[in-house]
Design an enzyme around this catalytic site. Structure first.
Site, short mmCIF file in Angstrom:
data_model
loop_
_atom_site.label_atom_id
_atom_site.label_comp_id
_atom_site.label_asym_id
_atom_site.label_seq_id
_atom_site.Cartn_x
_atom_site.Cartn_y
_atom_site.Cartn_z
N GLU A 1 -3.54 7.38 6.25
CA GLU A 1 -4.11 7.40 7.60
C GLU A 1 -3.35 8.39 8.48
O GLU A 1 -2.12 8.40 8.50
CB GLU A 1 -4.04 6.00 8.18
CG GLU A 1 -4.50 5.86 9.62
CD GLU A 1 -4.25 4.47 10.17
OE1 GLU A 1 -4.85 4.14 11.22
OE2 GLU A 1 -3.47 3.70 9.57
N LYS B 1 -13.38 5.41 11.69
CA LYS B 1 -13.03 4.00 11.70
C LYS B 1 -13.90 3.22 12.69
O LYS B 1 -14.06 3.63 13.84
CB LYS B 1 -11.55 3.83 12.05
CG LYS B 1 -11.04 2.40 11.99
CD LYS B 1 -9.54 2.36 12.29
CE LYS B 1 -8.99 0.95 12.18
NZ LYS B 1 -7.54 0.89 12.46
N CYS C 1 -7.10 1.19 7.46
CA CYS C 1 -6.08 0.28 7.95
C CYS C 1 -6.64 -1.13 8.20
O CYS C 1 -7.11 -1.80 7.30
CB CYS C 1 -5.41 0.86 9.20
SG CYS C 1 -3.92 -0.02 9.71
#
Length: 506
Positions: A264, A327, A378
């Site tokens: 990430e 995301k 994540c």
């Protein structure tokens, strides 16, 4: 055992405190999975005590203890990177635990209100209060009992009912344990029921929903762990060091690995600021017939900022045309400040982030070397519903999660996070690839077991050849609707039976 059946207020609260606190040991990195049943026993025992006041207070104390110990790692990022005094960080953890305790408290309130003691009904009720915990204020479904069972003989329940089904199972067994200890109902009946349920849970291992996909060739994949300390990562003085570290790790892999995956936001800058570097990586990778997937921080033409992942392949890099995943599920107070402008005052007190923008709930999988990757960045890997719906929509070959858990140092947080990611592989019957900045970088088999992993806190690369799978797990097709439907059926049936019994007596 009167102190268990009818304890004093003080005794009930002390027992609840202890049984809640030990729950953390059921999860990684401790992995004493049997502890989950004792902790769940404590919750059900407290919630079904005869005195309503004692039951509610004991349940609340159980839950505060459970979450205070279980998510105490949150304070690490607050004191190290948020400019928060130590005492304030622990107060924040306590307040979060008090909020999360409202959901078990709701469970206890309803159980008391309708005098629910049947283990199936209690497990069903808990399923819905856990659902609320996972969706209200964007949700925080951390420390669900089911995760603790991923390495047990009961794990394959998740391929049918998901982690919520495993949680249902833990609560069901704990409910029968409460009946046994309290001597409510015949001991033989409760023991027989438990034995049957345990046998049925083990029998799920006899069913196979996953097979190797023989029509697709395996991929040689390299997962890169840069091990850039969080306090260094966004320091401009260490930018060159970060770039050199990743170039040193990535360059030898090109031409040897089909796909190279970086964590990430691997390079700490806006994507627009590092376009020359990205173009160089793309060109070299293309020349050597490798693809690269890397996390970036992307700002589009409307100045919206996204936590993003891109694919570098034979196509020349263009930020508006590159294959991209943005995301969707953002971290409250980590990637955005919730409730609009209401909490903007907190920026003056604490070091809080700028607000990132959300990607769409359903997105096309990233494609590299003709293989599709169902991607989660994540925090959002803990939301099984999102991953399942994207998998059902796209039928990806692999699950992919890239993360940066350096925020939480050497705490237990990254291990809990990794355990939750493993559950997604088990639920969907797909191999999972996890590239993490400081660890835990790993390859997870389609049954949730760990094929290989890197030690934390070292710069290294994990390379393996991974075969895609053909999966038809019931959970991949139906998601949580199966366990929610079953729970609703149990509760409605129980209500009808109770009403019929009442009118029969009348």
């Amino acid at each position: 055992m009167n102190f268990v059946k009818n304890p004093s207020f003080f005794t009930a609260c002390i027992l609840a405190l202890l049984l809640g606190a030990i729950g953390t040991f059921a999860y990684s990195p401790f992995d004493y999975s049997f502890v989950a049943f004792f902790s769940a026993f404590g919750l059900i025992w407290a919630a079904t005590l005869k005195q309503r006041k004692t039951a509610l207070w004991a349940t609340f104390i159980w839950a505060v203890s459970y979450f205070c110990v279980g998510v105490n790692w949150i304070h690490v990022s607050m004191i190290q990177f948020g400019g928060v005094p130590l005492i304030v960080s622990y107060l924040a953890v306590f307040l979060l635990a008090c909020y999360l305790a409202l959901y078990p408290l709701t469970f206890a309130f309803i159980a008391q209100r309708f005098q629910i003691k049947n283990p199936f009904a209690l497990a069903s009720l808990f399923t819905f209060t856990e659902y609320l915990r996972g969706v209200v204020f964007t949700g925080f479904p951390w420390l669900q009992f089911g995760y603790s069972q991923i390495d047990t003989p009961f794990a394959n329940i998740a391929q049918v009912f998901g982690v919520e089904g495993l949680t249902f199972f833990v609560m069901l067994i704990a409910g029968y344990l409460v009946l046994l200890i309290k001597n409510e109902g015949k001991a033989m009946i409760s023991s027989t029921a438990m034995a049957f349920i345990l046998a049925l849970a083990c029998a799920t291992r006899l069913f196979s929903f996953v097979a190797t996909d023989t029509e697709k060739s395996p991929l040689t994949v390299s997962l890169v762990q840069g091990n850039i300390e969080q306090k260094m990562k966004w320091d401009p003085e260490h930018f060159d060091y970060t770039v050199r570290t990743y170039l040193h790790l990535v360059t030898p892999l090109l031409g040897k690995s089909d796909v190279v995956i970086l964590p990430e936001s691997a390079i700490p800058a806006l994507e627009s600021q590092i376009q020359p570097l990205i173009r160089t990586l793309q060109q070299v990778a293309s020349d050597k017939d490798s693809d690269i997937i890397m996390g970036t921080l992307y700002q589009n033409s409307q100045n919206a900022l996204f936590n993003s992942a891109i694919v570098l392949n034979h196509e020349p890099y263009q930020s508006d045309k590159v294959a991209r995943y943005n995301k969707h599920h953002l971290v409250p107070f980590g990637e955005y400040v919730p409730f609009g402008n209401m909490l903007d005052w907190m920026r003056e007190v604490f070091v809080l982030p700028i607000n990132l923008s959300q990607g769409h709930f359903i997105q096309s999988p990233l494609e590299a070397k003709n293989h599709r990757f169902n991607t989660a960045i994540c925090y959002e890997i803990i939301f099984g519903d999102q991953v399942q719906k994207n998998q059902k929509d796209a039928h990806a070959d692999y699950l992919l999660t890239i993360t940066n858990d350096a925020w939480f140092g050497t705490s237990i947080g990254p291990w809990q996070h990794f355990q939750m990611a493993r559950m997604r592989a088990l639920e969907l019957g797909k191999p999972l690839l996890r590239a993490a900045n400081t660890g835990i970088t790993a390859i997870v088999n389609a049954d949730g077991s760990v094929a290989d992993q890197l030690p934390q806190f070292e710069a290294n690369v994990l390379t393996a050849q991974i075969s895609p799978t053909v999966s038809s797990t019931p959970f991949s097709q139906w998601g949580n609707s199966l366990i929610y439907g079953l729970s609703l059926l149990i509760l409605v049936s129980g209500w009808i039976i109770k009403k019929f019994s009442y009118f029969s007596k009348g």
